[in-house]
Design an enzyme around this catalytic site. Sequence first.
Site, mmCIF file in Angstrom:
data_model
loop_
_atom_site.group_PDB
_atom_site.id
_atom_site.type_symbol
_atom_site.label_atom_id
_atom_site.label_comp_id
_atom_site.label_asym_id
_atom_site.label_seq_id
_atom_site.Cartn_x
_atom_site.Cartn_y
_atom_site.Cartn_z
ATOM 1 N N ASP A 1 41.717 43.010 22.979
ATOM 2 C CA ASP A 1 43.156 43.033 22.551
ATOM 3 C C ASP A 1 43.223 42.490 21.058
ATOM 4 O O ASP A 1 43.833 43.341 20.226
ATOM 5 C CB ASP A 1 44.206 42.570 23.745
ATOM 6 N N LEU B 1 46.236 41.132 48.847
ATOM 7 C CA LEU B 1 45.662 40.483 50.055
ATOM 8 C C LEU B 1 44.802 39.222 49.558
ATOM 9 O O LEU B 1 44.078 38.690 50.569
ATOM 10 C CB LEU B 1 44.691 41.530 51.006
ATOM 11 N N CYS B 2 44.687 38.958 48.315
ATOM 12 C CA CYS B 2 44.109 37.553 47.899
ATOM 13 C C CYS B 2 44.829 36.715 48.240
ATOM 14 O O CYS B 2 46.083 36.591 47.774
ATOM 15 C CB CYS B 2 43.675 37.717 46.462
ATOM 16 N N HIS B 3 44.374 35.449 48.763
ATOM 17 C CA HIS B 3 45.280 34.369 49.104
ATOM 18 C C HIS B 3 45.395 33.455 47.952
ATOM 19 O O HIS B 3 44.767 33.253 46.967
ATOM 20 C CB HIS B 3 44.503 33.388 49.790
#
Length: 166
Positions: A134, A79-81
């Site tokens: 990492d 739902l992030c533009h």
Amino acid sequence: MADNEDPLSHFDDQGNARMVDVGGKAVTERTAVAEGWITMAAATLDRIRAGLVAKGDVLGVARIAGIQAAKQTGQLIPLCHPLPLSAVEVDLREDEDSDTPAVRAEATVKTANRTGVEMEALTAVNLALLTVYDMCKAMDRAMEITGVRLVEKSGGRSGHWRRQPG
């Protein structure tokens, strides 16, 4: 709707998740700054500082990872533009103010758009710090990512906001 609820909800009238329609909002210059830390053993920070990590230039690779992450935020967060970004800066450096050996990451993200770039800045910081983890995990599995937060945002309807010290 309660007085404290934002009318730009990610839920429709039936409670279904939806992407907010920002089409009616004004295009403005928007900037967001986020920060976070990764704490580690002193020996790990010494090796990063000396360039002695087997996987290479830890802070340089983490910087690039943060920039890439900001650019991909719309694909990572539902739902992030997706936004065209005009600038992404990611800075990683030893936190000399900390009692514990740590690297601090800061991301500044800019766009001219109808919605802000807070999520892009937060995503950049998180991925930069995850990349440090990492690259160094073989020598220090106890590293801890902490304090990821929005520091400042500007632009749009809500204007300028800055986190208060303390």
